[in-house]
Design a protein around this motif. Structure first.
Motif, PDB file in Angstrom:
ATOM      1  N   ILE A 132      16.656  -8.510  25.897  1.00 25.02           N
ATOM      2  CA  ILE A 132      17.439  -8.757  27.121  1.00 25.02           C
ATOM      3  C   ILE A 132      18.878  -8.300  26.926  1.00 25.02           C
ATOM      4  N   TYR A 133      19.435  -8.592  25.746  1.00 22.94           N
ATOM      5  CA  TYR A 133      20.807  -8.158  25.480  1.00 22.94           C
ATOM      6  C   TYR A 133      20.891  -6.634  25.424  1.00 22.94           C
ATOM      7  N   GLY A 136      20.932  -5.570  28.998  1.00 21.53           N
ATOM      8  CA  GLY A 136      22.177  -5.971  29.650  1.00 21.53           C
ATOM      9  C   GLY A 136      23.390  -5.214  29.167  1.00 21.53           C
ATOM     10  N   ARG A 137      23.358  -4.798  27.904  1.00 18.60           N
ATOM     11  CA  ARG A 137      24.503  -4.057  27.346  1.00 18.60           C
ATOM     12  C   ARG A 137      24.692  -2.736  28.066  1.00 18.60           C
ATOM     13  N   VAL A 139      23.006  -1.878  31.213  1.00 19.39           N
ATOM     14  CA  VAL A 139      22.985  -2.027  32.671  1.00 19.39           C
ATOM     15  C   VAL A 139      24.196  -2.799  33.181  1.00 19.39           C
ATOM     16  N   LEU A 140      24.557  -3.882  32.486  1.00 16.68           N
ATOM     17  CA  LEU A 140      25.623  -4.766  32.962  1.00 16.68           C
ATOM     18  C   LEU A 140      26.899  -4.691  32.131  1.00 16.68           C
ATOM     19  N   TRP A 142      27.372  -5.668  28.945  1.00 15.82           N
ATOM     20  CA  TRP A 142      27.604  -6.791  28.034  1.00 15.82           C
ATOM     21  C   TRP A 142      28.096  -6.295  26.678  1.00 15.82           C
ATOM     22  N   TYR A 197      16.556   2.043  26.866  1.00 13.87           N
ATOM     23  CA  TYR A 197      17.996   2.028  27.102  1.00 13.87           C
ATOM     24  C   TYR A 197      18.785   2.345  25.831  1.00 13.87           C
TER      25      TYR A 197
END
Length: 404
Positions: A132-133, A136-137, A139-140, A142, A197
């Motif tokens: 998930i991280y 998220g790193r 896409v979002l 993080w 990703y």
């Protein structure tokens, strides 16, 4: 099994589970020292509390050879290599001995009844937040600077972690029983997305291979053969589709793995192998443990400086010479032989074990080809912790297939 009132049966499994958690925390070398000490103490207690026949730490011949190689060969090359005592000597020597302890602990833990399935279930839970991280790193945006293992510069290492424990182990288990099927499916989906990703081309190929092999391996030879033929046809159609477009010239695409014309990364990896071959000819016993970083950073064969050759055979040949290269070849042959023997012989194991013994050895072999396993201590421990599941021969309590 008890030692001075302590139940030791589940401790090795709990230790390797906790180590997977710790490798995502800051100060990885500090955690490695702590776990090396704890694992050593636990294994000594187990050996001491089981003096009876058939007790103690039971390791097969192949596992003993791996342990001996990780301890004896690096030590031997210290006295044979011309640059045997380098700056990184202590850290790399510690790495070999620590991984030997991790490997031995894993073999014992996974060799216990239900040990492997319990670990695969826990590993999936641990890997999901990492996946998930990773998503998220990108896409979002993080950023978690405190994390030593999943930092932005560690994409390949995180991808290998996710590949082994979030994709490969769940792929061997998700079709085998009711427990954890949803968890394994979620782990695989998130893991493949995170690897994508991370732009790790080889890890993506390995992840897709995990899924293909998991689907292909059935309960009978006929079913397996039919599924393999169908997957080969689908793979051929997919390859034709990829090669018709421009993805071949996109350095981040999976198709670019076979582009040795304009893909600089691929050409550079060939140069690493050439440099390793030159070193082997001139230093047959290696240049010494810890010397690969300097050699591959400053080398006439290499245009772009890099401290790692991105290939385990090249790394061992450079640092340990013939001894290192032979040890790698023997391990690779064992892993390949284990997978082929499991695929070809009669179906005596549960289908979940068959998937494990085919999927994991092939994935471990692929990882060693596209990355220098021994270059990173955390990666090395992860690699041999996964290898321990192969060498342990899990003894789950299930009915034979003839009775299923």
């Amino acid at each position: 099994m008890k030692a001075q009132g302590m139940d030791l049966t589940g401790l090795p499994l709990n230790l390797v589970t906790c180590y997977l958690l710790s490798i995502q925390l800051p100060y990885p070398y500090l955690w490695a020292v702590i776990f090396a000490f704890l694992m050593s103490v636990v294994m000594l207690l187990i050996a001491r509390s089981s003096p009876e026949k058939g007790g103690g730490v039971r390791l097969g011949t192949a596992a003993m050879l791996v342990l001996t190689g990780m301890c004896l060969i690096p030590t031997t090359t210290l006295f044979l290599s011309p640059h045997g005592f380098g700056v990184r000597l202590f850290s790399e020597l510690f790495q070999y001995f620590f991984v030997a302890i991790v490997f031995m602990t894993g073999v014992y833990a996974f060799g216990r009844p239900d040990g492997f399935s319990r670990f695969a279930y826990r590993a999936a839970w641990i890997t999901i937040p990492l996946s998930i991280y990773g998503i998220g790193r990108v896409v979002l945006g993080w950023e978690l600077d405190w994390s030593s293992f999943v930092a932005p510069t560690e994409n390949n290492y995180a991808s290998i972690y996710i590949l082994l424990f979030g994709v490969a182990l769940p792929a061997s288990q998700m079709f085998s029983g009711k427990r954890g099927r949803i968890l394994y499916t979620v782990s695989i989906m998130l893991g493949v997305a995170a690897i994508n990703y991370h732009s790790s081309r080889a890890a993506m190929v390995a992840a897709l291979a995990c899924l293909a092999m998991g689907v292909a391996i059935g309960r009978t030879r006929l079913v397996t053969a039919i599924r393999i033929l169908m997957l080969l046809a689908a793979g051929l159609a997919g390859a034709v589709y990829l090669f018709r477009g421009e993805d071949l010239y996109n350095p981040d695409s999976v198709a670019s793995l076979v582009n040795f014309d304009s893909n600089f990364s691929n050409v550079q990896r060939l140069q690493y192998l050439r440099a390793a071959g030159y070193s082997l000819v001139n230093f047959p016993f290696g240049q010494g443990i810890g010397t690969a970083s300097a050699y591959f950073t400053h080398n006439v064969f290499i245009e772009m400086e890099s401290p790692t050759p991105h290939n385990t055979a090249a790394l061992l040949a450079t640092e340990m010479g013939v001894l290192g290269l032979v040890s790698y070849v023997l391990l690779a042959l064992y892993l390949l032989g284990r997978a082929l023997a499991t695929l070809l012989r009669r179906y005596r194991q549960p289908v979940g074990h068959r998937r494990l013994f085919i999927i994991l050895p092939l994935i471990l072999l692929m990882v060693s080809i596209y990355d220098a396993v021994f270059f990173n201590g955390g990666l090395t421990a992860i690699y041999f912790l996964a290898a321990a599941t192969v060498f342990a021969t899990p003894c789950e309590s299930v009915r034979p297939l003839s009775q299923a």
